[in-house]
Design a protein around this motif. Structure first.
Motif, mmCIF file in Angstrom:
data_model
loop_
_atom_site.group_PDB
_atom_site.id
_atom_site.type_symbol
_atom_site.label_atom_id
_atom_site.label_comp_id
_atom_site.label_asym_id
_atom_site.label_seq_id
_atom_site.Cartn_x
_atom_site.Cartn_y
_atom_site.Cartn_z
ATOM 1 N N ARG A 1 10.118 6.659 10.660
ATOM 2 C CA ARG A 1 9.118 5.726 11.264
ATOM 3 C C ARG A 1 8.012 5.573 10.252
ATOM 4 N NH1 ARG A 1 5.696 7.230 16.386
ATOM 5 N NH2 ARG A 1 5.466 5.053 16.194
ATOM 6 N N GLN A 2 8.246 6.446 9.124
ATOM 7 C CA GLN A 2 7.268 6.434 8.056
ATOM 8 C C GLN A 2 7.782 5.158 7.135
ATOM 9 O OE1 GLN A 2 9.232 8.695 8.613
ATOM 10 N NE2 GLN A 2 10.704 8.705 6.867
ATOM 11 N N ASP A 3 8.816 4.623 7.298
ATOM 12 C CA ASP A 3 9.081 3.595 6.661
ATOM 13 C C ASP A 3 8.536 2.082 7.181
ATOM 14 O OD1 ASP A 3 10.498 5.076 4.738
ATOM 15 O OD2 ASP A 3 12.295 5.114 5.929
ATOM 16 N N SER A 4 8.189 1.996 8.299
ATOM 17 C CA SER A 4 7.526 0.934 8.976
ATOM 18 C C SER A 4 6.532 0.284 7.890
ATOM 19 C CB SER A 4 7.017 1.215 10.093
ATOM 20 O OG SER A 4 8.027 1.566 11.181
ATOM 21 N N GLY A 5 6.309 -0.951 8.067
ATOM 22 C CA GLY A 5 5.393 -1.668 7.024
ATOM 23 C C GLY A 5 5.715 -3.008 6.713
ATOM 24 N N GLN A 6 4.946 -3.488 5.541
ATOM 25 C CA GLN A 6 5.241 -4.855 5.123
ATOM 26 C C GLN A 6 5.997 -4.789 3.787
ATOM 27 O OE1 GLN A 6 2.265 -7.815 3.572
ATOM 28 N NE2 GLN A 6 2.604 -8.806 5.623
ATOM 29 N N TYR A 7 6.989 -5.227 3.647
ATOM 30 C CA TYR A 7 7.868 -5.373 2.331
ATOM 31 C C TYR A 7 7.639 -6.753 1.808
ATOM 32 C CZ TYR A 7 9.905 -0.978 3.639
ATOM 33 O OH TYR A 7 9.749 0.393 4.084
ATOM 34 N N ILE A 8 7.540 -6.744 0.494
ATOM 35 C CA ILE A 8 7.194 -7.920 -0.395
ATOM 36 C C ILE A 8 8.410 -8.296 -1.518
ATOM 37 C CG2 ILE A 8 5.471 -9.026 -1.709
ATOM 38 C CD1 ILE A 8 3.488 -6.869 -0.941
ATOM 39 N N CYS A 9 8.875 -9.332 -1.243
ATOM 40 C CA CYS A 9 9.782 -9.628 -2.403
ATOM 41 C C CYS A 9 8.907 -10.678 -3.423
ATOM 42 C CB CYS A 9 11.042 -11.001 -1.618
ATOM 43 S SG CYS A 9 11.845 -11.735 -2.848
ATOM 44 N N ASN A 10 9.191 -10.289 -4.649
ATOM 45 C CA ASN A 10 8.439 -10.913 -5.665
ATOM 46 C C ASN A 10 9.425 -11.586 -6.809
ATOM 47 O OD1 ASN A 10 5.816 -9.044 -5.344
ATOM 48 N ND2 ASN A 10 7.385 -7.553 -5.200
ATOM 49 N N ALA A 11 8.929 -12.887 -6.888
ATOM 50 C CA ALA A 11 10.049 -13.506 -7.733
ATOM 51 C C ALA A 11 9.264 -14.074 -8.958
ATOM 52 C CB ALA A 11 10.513 -14.869 -6.915
ATOM 53 N N THR A 12 9.576 -13.697 -9.986
ATOM 54 C CA THR A 12 8.821 -13.901 -11.286
ATOM 55 C C THR A 12 9.461 -14.793 -12.312
ATOM 56 O OG1 THR A 12 7.420 -12.039 -10.788
ATOM 57 C CG2 THR A 12 7.289 -12.964 -12.881
ATOM 58 N N ARG B 1 0.884 -1.423 0.003
ATOM 59 C CA ARG B 1 -0.004 0.067 0.087
ATOM 60 C C ARG B 1 0.911 1.228 -0.028
ATOM 61 N NH1 ARG B 1 -2.540 -2.785 4.384
ATOM 62 N NH2 ARG B 1 -4.425 -4.104 3.577
ATOM 63 N N ALA B 2 1.997 1.298 -0.259
ATOM 64 C CA ALA B 2 2.815 2.345 -0.585
ATOM 65 C C ALA B 2 4.158 2.170 -1.354
ATOM 66 C CB ALA B 2 3.485 2.799 0.961
ATOM 67 N N PRO B 3 4.578 3.362 -1.839
ATOM 68 C CA PRO B 3 5.858 2.963 -2.917
ATOM 69 C C PRO B 3 7.147 2.732 -1.891
ATOM 70 C CG PRO B 3 5.343 5.525 -2.544
ATOM 71 C CD PRO B 3 4.111 4.615 -2.098
ATOM 72 N N LEU B 4 8.101 2.146 -2.358
ATOM 73 C CA LEU B 4 9.235 1.904 -1.675
ATOM 74 C C LEU B 4 9.896 3.289 -1.121
ATOM 75 C CD1 LEU B 4 11.116 -0.790 -3.763
ATOM 76 C CD2 LEU B 4 10.242 -1.165 -1.513
ATOM 77 N N PRO B 5 10.544 3.395 -0.039
ATOM 78 C CA PRO B 5 11.137 4.770 0.457
ATOM 79 C C PRO B 5 12.263 5.371 -0.788
ATOM 80 C CG PRO B 5 11.364 3.071 2.179
ATOM 81 C CD PRO B 5 10.804 2.402 0.855
ATOM 82 N N TRP B 6 12.210 6.468 -1.004
ATOM 83 C CA TRP B 6 13.109 7.009 -2.189
ATOM 84 C C TRP B 6 14.583 6.867 -1.808
ATOM 85 C CZ3 TRP B 6 16.906 10.783 -1.545
ATOM 86 C CH2 TRP B 6 16.892 11.593 -0.256
ATOM 87 N N GLN B 7 15.028 6.633 -0.635
ATOM 88 C CA GLN B 7 16.255 6.107 -0.343
ATOM 89 C C GLN B 7 16.482 4.696 -0.153
ATOM 90 O OE1 GLN B 7 17.455 8.757 3.162
ATOM 91 N NE2 GLN B 7 18.846 9.630 1.921
#
Length: 286
Positions: free
Chosen positions: A168-179, A147-153
């Motif tokens: 703190r705004q970088d907290s959240g769920q990060y998804i590794c996508n393998a295709t 639900r958010a773009p990756l942090p710019w840094q």
């Protein structure tokens, strides 16, 4: 034994050297499903280093000789594709070499895995998240955030996501996508960024008459739990009748002229602390 021979012997006993590692074949190694694979890791150093093979952070069973550790797979499958790490370690340091094994044939859908399902970081630090993917053809790995773009840094290299100076705004769920051409797979890492308190006082200035009630509220944003402590600057203790409440409020039921001064609130959590000041003036006539 003469002195030169003794010195030479002493020097040889004291000589040390950090590990050096060489893997054969060097890779990337392409094999077909069902073929055997043997990876030899040669290590030198003094003291003699211990040698291990690892994959996805897990140590593998190998055949060992004096300075060589051999990893053998009798018949590879698509699940054996990936990056293998040979690591040599002694008291002088650590050295490692990576070799990629590419398994061809027997096409399979991707399988993504992450090194850590949960990561906690302190605000301002740099963190990394690792993702491995198996499958045939070898999957393409990318990262996204729920639900958010990756942090710019951020940078992504070799399946490793690096976030610089997290907030703190970088907290959240990060998804590794393998295709690959046979499908896709996802794996998840939950990031929590802890931050020290940022403290303010409401109000930060107040003028009262004797007998009035003083209420000061200490507010803090940051990682919980947060504790609050009120003091009076330049005084050994708080005025008689002063009451501090757990949520950061300072209460004095009936102020006196001598209660004038600067009051300080210190907010503290497991990361750090900060403070806020409030100036209180009590006069007979305002």
């Amino acid at each position: 034994m003469d002195s030169s021979t003794t010195a030479l012997l002493l020097c040889s006993l004291l000589w040390t050297d950090s590990p050096k590692v060489r893997v054969t074949p060097a890779g990337p190694l392409r094999v077909r499903v069902g073929e055997p694979v043997a990876l030899e890791c040669h290590a030198t150093g003094r003291p003699r280093p211990s040698v291990t093979w690892q994959r996805h952070g897990t140590q593998l069973v190998t055949t060992k000789t004096e300075d060589t550790s051999t990893l053998k797979v009798a018949a590879v499958s698509s699940e054996d594709a990936g990056v293998y790490v040979c690591q040599a370690q002694n008291t002088e340091g650590v050295a490692e070499v990576k070799v990629e094994v590419i398994v061809e044939g027997g096409a399979t859908a991707p399988k993504a895995t992450v090194s850590m399902a949960e990561v906690t970081a302190v605000e301002g630090h740099t963190i990394t998240m690792q993702c491995q993917a198996t499958g045939s053809p070898l999957p393409v790995v990318s990262w996204s955030k729920l639900r958010a773009p990756l942090p710019w840094q951020h940078t992504v290299e070799g399946g490793v996501l690096t976030l610089t100076s997290v907030g703190r705004q970088d907290s959240g769920q990060y998804i590794c996508n393998a295709t690959n051409t046979h499908g896709y797979s996802q794996a998840y890492t939950q990031l929590e960024v802890d931050s020290p308190p940022y403290t303010t006082s409401l109000p930060d200035q107040v003028r009262l008459r004797p007998g009035d009630t003083l209420r000061l509220q200490c507010l803090a944003h940051g990682s919980h739990p947060i504790t609050f402590r009120w003091t009076r600057v330049g005084r050994a203790g708080m005025p008689a009748g002063a009451e501090t409440i757990k949520d950061g409020q300072l209460l004095i039921g009936q102020v006196k002229l001598i209660d004038s001064g600067t009051y300080k609130c210190v907010a503290t959590n497991h990361v750090g602390s900060s403070e806020a000041l409030a100036k209180v003036t009590v006069k007979g006539e305002l």
